[in-house]
Design an enzyme around this catalytic site. Sequence first.
Site, short mmCIF file in Angstrom:
data_model
loop_
_atom_site.label_atom_id
_atom_site.label_comp_id
_atom_site.label_asym_id
_atom_site.label_seq_id
_atom_site.Cartn_x
_atom_site.Cartn_y
_atom_site.Cartn_z
N ARG A 22 -36.00 -40.82 -7.37
CA ARG A 22 -37.01 -40.01 -6.68
C ARG A 22 -36.41 -39.06 -5.65
O ARG A 22 -37.00 -38.83 -4.59
CB ARG A 22 -38.05 -40.90 -5.99
CG ARG A 22 -38.90 -41.72 -6.94
CD ARG A 22 -40.07 -40.92 -7.43
NE ARG A 22 -40.76 -41.64 -8.50
CZ ARG A 22 -41.95 -42.18 -8.40
NH1 ARG A 22 -42.62 -42.06 -7.29
NH2 ARG A 22 -42.48 -42.80 -9.41
N ARG A 43 -41.70 -35.39 -2.95
CA ARG A 43 -42.40 -35.09 -1.70
C ARG A 43 -41.59 -35.21 -0.43
O ARG A 43 -42.04 -34.77 0.62
CB ARG A 43 -43.67 -35.93 -1.60
CG ARG A 43 -44.80 -35.34 -2.44
CD ARG A 43 -45.99 -36.25 -2.45
NE ARG A 43 -45.65 -37.50 -3.10
CZ ARG A 43 -46.39 -38.60 -3.04
NH1 ARG A 43 -47.51 -38.60 -2.34
NH2 ARG A 43 -46.03 -39.69 -3.67
N TYR A 94 -49.31 -49.52 -17.59
CA TYR A 94 -50.25 -48.43 -17.27
C TYR A 94 -51.31 -48.28 -18.35
O TYR A 94 -52.48 -48.03 -18.05
CB TYR A 94 -49.49 -47.10 -17.08
CG TYR A 94 -48.70 -47.08 -15.79
CD1 TYR A 94 -49.36 -46.95 -14.57
CD2 TYR A 94 -47.33 -47.25 -15.78
CE1 TYR A 94 -48.64 -46.95 -13.38
CE2 TYR A 94 -46.61 -47.25 -14.59
CZ TYR A 94 -47.28 -47.11 -13.40
OH TYR A 94 -46.58 -47.14 -12.21
N ASP A 121 -42.04 -37.54 -15.76
CA ASP A 121 -42.64 -38.82 -15.40
C ASP A 121 -42.62 -39.71 -16.62
O ASP A 121 -42.56 -39.22 -17.75
CB ASP A 121 -44.08 -38.64 -14.89
CG ASP A 121 -44.56 -39.92 -14.20
OD1 ASP A 121 -44.23 -40.11 -13.01
OD2 ASP A 121 -45.21 -40.74 -14.86
N ARG A 143 -44.80 -26.81 -5.69
CA ARG A 143 -45.81 -27.57 -6.43
C ARG A 143 -47.23 -27.22 -6.00
O ARG A 143 -48.20 -27.63 -6.65
CB ARG A 143 -45.59 -29.07 -6.21
CG ARG A 143 -44.72 -29.81 -7.22
CD ARG A 143 -45.40 -30.09 -8.55
NE ARG A 143 -46.79 -30.50 -8.43
CZ ARG A 143 -47.19 -31.72 -8.11
NH1 ARG A 143 -46.32 -32.67 -7.91
NH2 ARG A 143 -48.47 -32.00 -8.01
O1 1CP Z 1 -36.65 -37.40 -8.61
C1 1CP Z 1 -36.93 -38.17 -9.53
O2 1CP Z 1 -36.66 -39.38 -9.49
C2 1CP Z 1 -37.52 -37.60 -10.80
C3 1CP Z 1 -38.88 -37.70 -11.00
C4 1CP Z 1 -39.67 -38.93 -11.39
C5 1CP Z 1 -39.30 -40.13 -12.02
C6 1CP Z 1 -37.92 -40.62 -12.37
C7 1CP Z 1 -41.06 -38.95 -11.23
C8 1CP Z 1 -41.85 -37.88 -10.63
N1 1CP Z 1 -41.54 -40.10 -11.80
C9 1CP Z 1 -40.50 -40.86 -12.26
C10 1CP Z 1 -40.55 -42.14 -12.97
C11 1CP Z 1 -41.71 -43.03 -12.73
N2 1CP Z 1 -43.03 -42.71 -12.73
C12 1CP Z 1 -41.59 -44.43 -12.58
C13 1CP Z 1 -40.30 -45.17 -12.65
C14 1CP Z 1 -39.55 -45.05 -11.39
C15 1CP Z 1 -40.05 -45.86 -10.22
O3 1CP Z 1 -40.16 -47.07 -10.35
O4 1CP Z 1 -40.32 -45.24 -9.18
C16 1CP Z 1 -42.87 -44.96 -12.42
C17 1CP Z 1 -43.26 -46.39 -12.21
C18 1CP Z 1 -43.78 -43.85 -12.51
C19 1CP Z 1 -45.24 -43.92 -12.44
C20 1CP Z 1 -45.74 -43.08 -11.32
N3 1CP Z 1 -45.83 -41.72 -11.40
C21 1CP Z 1 -46.11 -43.47 -10.03
C22 1CP Z 1 -46.12 -44.91 -9.51
C23 1CP Z 1 -47.51 -45.45 -9.41
C24 1CP Z 1 -47.56 -46.97 -9.22
O5 1CP Z 1 -47.86 -47.68 -10.18
O6 1CP Z 1 -47.29 -47.41 -8.08
C25 1CP Z 1 -46.46 -42.32 -9.33
C26 1CP Z 1 -46.95 -42.21 -7.92
C27 1CP Z 1 -46.28 -41.22 -10.22
C28 1CP Z 1 -46.44 -39.78 -9.92
C29 1CP Z 1 -45.18 -39.07 -9.65
N4 1CP Z 1 -44.12 -39.01 -10.53
C30 1CP Z 1 -43.13 -38.24 -9.99
C31 1CP Z 1 -43.58 -37.76 -8.72
C32 1CP Z 1 -42.80 -36.84 -7.82
C33 1CP Z 1 -44.86 -38.31 -8.51
C34 1CP Z 1 -45.76 -38.09 -7.31
C35 1CP Z 1 -46.83 -37.13 -7.62
C36 1CP Z 1 -46.77 -35.80 -6.94
O7 1CP Z 1 -45.79 -35.38 -6.30
O8 1CP Z 1 -47.80 -35.11 -7.07
#
Ligand code: 1CP
Length: 370
Positions: free
Chosen positions: A30, A34, A155, A79, A43
């Site tokens: 991540r 943000r 999910y 994602d 974004r």
């Molecule tokens: O910088 C990076 O790491 C690249 C971007 C990235 C990655 C690797 C995003 C962008 N998502 C992910 C993978 C991801 N998505 C995982 C595995 C990694 C981890 O465990 O953190 C998981 C579980 C998700 C699912 C997901 N997508 C969540 C978690 C929700 C929960 O169950 O708690 C969330 C909040 C998202 C949205 C998301 N994905 C990525 C971003 C930057 C965001 C936030 C949304 C936004 O900025 O509007």
Amino acid sequence: MTLRRELTDAPILDAAAGRTPSRRPVWFMRQAGRSLPEYRQVREGIPMLDSCFMPELLAEITMQPVRRHDVDAAILFSDIVVPLKAAGVDLDIVPGRGPVVAEPIRTAADIDALPEFSPEQVEKVQEGISIILSELTDQQALIGFAGAPFTLASYLVEGGPSKNHERTKALMHSEPETWDRLMRKITPLISGFLRAQIDAGIDALQLFDSWAGFLTERDYRRFVLPHSTNILDSVADAGIPRIHFGVGTGELLGAMAEAGPEVVGVDWRVPMDKAAHRIADSLDRVNSGDGRGEQARALQGNLDPALFFAGDDALRSEVTRITEETDRAISEGVARGHIFNLGHGVMPNTDPEAIARTVEMVHAIEPLQR
Ligand code: 1CP
């Protein structure tokens, strides 16, 4: 199809293969997102899932932390639900919450009705990868990724983020055949998404099983391990490092290593040397006779992301502890190399300056000579 880059001096690839890197490699899960004002700016007004299919934007967001922090790898901005969305599953990423699936998948009929994935559906992602590769140096790797079957299934079955994963666990225990059907349905989608990224030229990949740590080792081995193994096997021929990571997986490290990755990501709760021993012991048991050194994996991790809030002294002492623990494991022959990272993702309100200073701290420590 793009030809893969030949990176002969990329610290991450050297560490993954057990060679001495030119400096200690570091990147952060991540790292895009943000925590960066420049991310919030580009974004603005664009929904998360739309941004994942806009080649120039996704490339820009992927490159932002590389430029700002001097990390040794970019991780593709995407994602884990992107291949589901691309295939036509009705889902959205809701700000402040995460992926939400319009119609949760709970029966054999729901599973059979899930659409198939095909690589043309992610052409925009592949275009984004080409742009990123043209901007990275030969020392910087691009890491592609996918969600592992358990995390993705959670999910789909829960319909969104879940605290306890109770419907998912209920399905696997009460209807193991339906669970198996779901696993067999989403495995090709995950493999297909990884293959599309490989064809576009990624240098390494990470399979995220973020929520696997909610399972007992016994259930993980029975319901998840065979499917994660199939996915990692299906992309082994690419010859790029495969990283496998989950949160709270202290009890599962050995089993996750048995799935076959070159690099095991370690959650922040487990000391790195302990993690290395657990992995080597477990692989020793399944492949008896191959010798301990052969069983070692490279490790990735494992700074607690909360430490970014703790100030430089605390950060430096944790960075030192983690590198010392890992170096000890490498010297003992139970770990093959070390990619510095967090033990889970960067939190949204993290100060980017603390991230950049941590990168400097890691790079300032000489790599262990091999
Ligand atoms: O910088 C990076 O790491 C690249 C971007 C990235 C990655 C690797 C995003 C962008 N998502 C992910 C993978 C991801 N998505 C995982 C595995 C990694 C981890 O465990 O953190 C998981 C579980 C998700 C699912 C997901 N997508 C969540 C978690 C929700 C929960 O169950 O708690 C969330 C909040 C998202 C949205 C998301 N994905 C990525 C971003 C930057 C965001 C936030 C949304 C936004 O900025 O509007």
